[in-house]
Scaffold this active site. Structure first.
Site, PDB file in Angstrom:
ATOM      1  N   ASP A  68      33.040  -5.834 -34.008  1.00 19.59           N
ATOM      2  CA  ASP A  68      32.501  -4.987 -32.949  1.00 19.59           C
ATOM      3  C   ASP A  68      32.635  -5.640 -31.571  1.00 19.59           C
ATOM      4  OD1 ASP A  68      30.462  -6.856 -32.759  1.00 19.59           O
ATOM      5  OD2 ASP A  68      28.888  -5.554 -33.522  1.00 19.59           O
ATOM      6  N   HIS A  69      31.940  -5.068 -30.597  1.00 21.70           N
ATOM      7  CA  HIS A  69      32.051  -5.498 -29.208  1.00 21.70           C
ATOM      8  C   HIS A  69      31.460  -6.869 -28.924  1.00 21.70           C
ATOM      9  CE1 HIS A  69      28.117  -3.758 -29.810  1.00 21.70           C
ATOM     10  NE2 HIS A  69      27.699  -4.335 -28.705  1.00 21.70           N
ATOM     11  N   THR A  70      30.669  -7.433 -29.846  1.00 24.68           N
ATOM     12  CA  THR A  70      30.044  -8.733 -29.606  1.00 24.68           C
ATOM     13  C   THR A  70      30.970  -9.889 -29.953  1.00 24.68           C
ATOM     14  OG1 THR A  70      29.050  -8.913 -31.822  1.00 24.68           O
ATOM     15  CG2 THR A  70      27.786  -7.745 -30.127  1.00 24.68           C
ATOM     16  N   ARG A  71      32.151  -9.605 -30.452  1.00 25.28           N
ATOM     17  CA  ARG A  71      33.089 -10.654 -30.858  1.00 25.28           C
ATOM     18  C   ARG A  71      34.381 -10.548 -30.043  1.00 25.28           C
ATOM     19  NH1 ARG A  71      28.854 -11.610 -32.648  1.00 25.28           N
ATOM     20  NH2 ARG A  71      28.234 -11.959 -34.805  1.00 25.28           N
ATOM     21  N   HIS A 104      23.954  -5.015 -35.275  1.00 28.00           N
ATOM     22  CA  HIS A 104      24.112  -4.701 -33.857  1.00 28.00           C
ATOM     23  C   HIS A 104      24.153  -3.191 -33.631  1.00 28.00           C
ATOM     24  CE1 HIS A 104      26.542  -8.698 -33.967  1.00 28.00           C
ATOM     25  NE2 HIS A 104      25.244  -8.925 -33.960  1.00 28.00           N
ATOM     26  N   HIS A 170      30.184 -21.352 -36.940  1.00 29.63           N
ATOM     27  CA  HIS A 170      29.039 -20.442 -36.942  1.00 29.63           C
ATOM     28  C   HIS A 170      27.790 -21.240 -37.269  1.00 29.63           C
ATOM     29  CE1 HIS A 170      26.196 -17.336 -38.259  1.00 29.63           C
ATOM     30  NE2 HIS A 170      26.874 -16.518 -37.492  1.00 29.63           N
ATOM     31  N   LYS A 180      32.583 -12.753 -43.821  1.00 26.90           N
ATOM     32  CA  LYS A 180      31.514 -12.205 -42.989  1.00 26.90           C
ATOM     33  C   LYS A 180      31.751 -10.744 -42.607  1.00 26.90           C
ATOM     34  CE  LYS A 180      28.789 -14.506 -39.902  1.00 26.90           C
ATOM     35  NZ  LYS A 180      28.848 -13.447 -38.914  1.00 26.90           N
ATOM     36  N   GLN A 291      22.319 -13.949 -28.629  1.00 27.70           N
ATOM     37  CA  GLN A 291      23.541 -14.658 -28.984  1.00 27.70           C
ATOM     38  C   GLN A 291      23.504 -16.113 -28.528  1.00 27.70           C
ATOM     39  OE1 GLN A 291      26.095 -13.709 -30.863  1.00 27.70           O
ATOM     40  NE2 GLN A 291      25.312 -11.641 -31.207  1.00 27.70           N
ATOM     41  N   LYS A 294      23.121 -19.575 -30.488  1.00 29.07           N
ATOM     42  CA  LYS A 294      24.248 -20.290 -31.093  1.00 29.07           C
ATOM     43  C   LYS A 294      24.610 -21.523 -30.273  1.00 29.07           C
ATOM     44  CE  LYS A 294      26.112 -16.039 -33.097  1.00 29.07           C
ATOM     45  NZ  LYS A 294      27.217 -15.062 -33.105  1.00 29.07           N
TER      46      LYS A 294
END
Length: 422
Positions: A68-71, A104, A170, A180, A291, A294
């Site tokens: 998705d857009h978070t990666r 998400h 990760h 994942k 996020q 991390k």
């Protein structure tokens, strides 16, 4: 010493005075000798196991699990080649892209077009995964940890299931990518929550760069097997998000090979210091505080107990998770919050619990100062951290806390770095 750090859609620069010798820990430089499309094509034509075109032969439908857009996955380069290979093996195959949203939000139409390109969107069906939509799931087995695995029925019904993605360290799964895509990517809320439960997160092997004896990774790998994931194409990016390597083929072999490439690029050795400065790698990974845990997790490995972590992140979307924010805001103390989490059984795991568990674990050992936008000061302080308007101010605050003007560790990209103590 002058330093430049990724921050939002740009960079943040600062000068660290001579009173603070700087230990700069950053990933090795890797330069791709060929265009990204060629690197991906090479991986696709020389996969681990059978080519995708061979796997597509005789199949009626294929589902591609996409990030998705978070990666920062360069899907515009990967998807056309996956589609070409599928249709080379079977011109009539019906293709669906299933967006692996995990927990998400769904992507907006603009985000979809930006990520995949208009031409790709015209040629396939798009389904966005929602982990809360119970009617979308089918139960397919039991995870090694004892949890029930339910996945999106779009994937379960596919004749051929494949995935794209990228591999980087990760903070609790060891590395991203590969398996994942299924768990958490397209799994039901209860399966994700079990996999991310307090005991699993607390396991000492649930750390960046660790796959062996990591129970979270073991669950994820088993989930991919049970789902019938047959082919993956994963890429490895450098610190500037440029594609430098790609791997493709049977999931486990491909993922392991990609992890080793990533490890060689991202593992650094250093001495723990009382002050550590890091980032979440800039946009899109620093678009919210959720996020940014991390990057903090990497800094925590490099920071002495009782030391200070300074995190620089723009957080365009604020906290990034209502439950995450509320849990920290409402906590009377960090030790009390952590104790409550650790007593929570797997089946009672709540939304964002894993993220605030890790942040609470960090805050129990270290002070965290955030250099971010001034309008986020109140939110940062409510979450048991401190705000600084710039890096110079943050260093002054850290000095007062640790009582030293000694060595500082700077990790320019905390998300994409594995720290190993010397």
């Amino acid at each position: 010493m002058d330093i430049t750090l990724p921050y939002g859609r740009g960079h943040l620069t600062a000068e660290i005075g001579p009173a603070h010798p700087v230990r700069l820990l950053q990933n090795q430089e890797h330069f791709a000798e060929r265009p990204p499309e060629e690197i991906i094509r090479e991986a696709m034509t020389h996969p681990f196991g059978e080519r995708l075109s061979t796997l597509a032969s005789g199949k009626k439908s294929a589902v591609i699990i996409a990030s998705d857009h978070t990666r920062p996955v360069p899907s515009r380069w990967i998807l056309p080649q996956l589609l070409q290979e599928l249709r080379q093996g079977n011109p009539q195959i019906a293709v669906t892209i299933l967006i692996a949203c995990g927990c998400h939000r769904e992507m907006t139409p603009h985000e979809l077009e930006t990520k995949f390109g208009a031409e790709v969107l015209k040629s396939v069906s798009i389904v966005q995964h929602d982990c809360r939509r119970e009617e979308d799931f089918v139960e397919i087995g039991t995870l090694p940890s004892g949890g029930t695995l339910k996945i999106n029925q779009v994937a379960a019904k596919a004749d051929l299931l494949l995935a794209e993605g990228f591999i980087e360290p990760h903070f609790f799964a060891g590395f991203s990518g590969g398996r994942k895509s299924v768990l958490p990517g397209i799994s039901a809320r209860e399966s994700i929550f079990w996999n991310h439960s307090a005991g699993m997160i607390a396991n000492p092997c649930a750390r960046a760069g660790v796959l062996e004896h990591n129970p979270i990774h073991a669950d994820m790998e088993a989930a991919a097997d049970m789902a019938g994931l047959a082919f993956v194409c994963n890429v490895i990016l450098d610190k500037e998000k440029r594609l430098v390597a790609a791997v493709a083929g049977s999931p486990q072999q491909t993922h392991r090979a990609g992890c080793e490439i990533s490890r060689q690029m991202t593992q650094v050795k250093g001495k723990r210091t009382p002050i550590v400065i890091t980032t979440n790698g800039g946009y899109p990974l620093d678009q919210n505080l959720y996020q940014c845990v991390k990057g903090m997790a990497t800094a925590a490995e490099a920071c002495t107990p009782g030391g200070v972590i300074i995190l620089c992140a723009a957080c365009e979307d604020g906290h990034g998770g209502a439950h995450f924010y509320q849990a920290l805001k409402e906590a009377a103390s960090i030790p009390e919050l952590l104790d409550k989490i650790q007593k929570t059984p797997p089946e009672q795991t709540t939304a964002d619990q894993w993220q605030y568990q890790i942040l609470a674990r960090i805050l129990k050992q270290h002070s965290v100062i955030m250099v971010t936008r001034p309008e986020l000061e109140k939110m940062v302080c409510e979450m048991h951290m401190e705000y600084a308007p710039d890096l110079e101010s943050a260093i002054e605050m850290a000095d007062r806390k640790v009582g030293t003007t000694g060595e500082i560790t700077v990790i320019p990209d905390g998300v994409s770095t594995i720290f190993c103590a010397e």
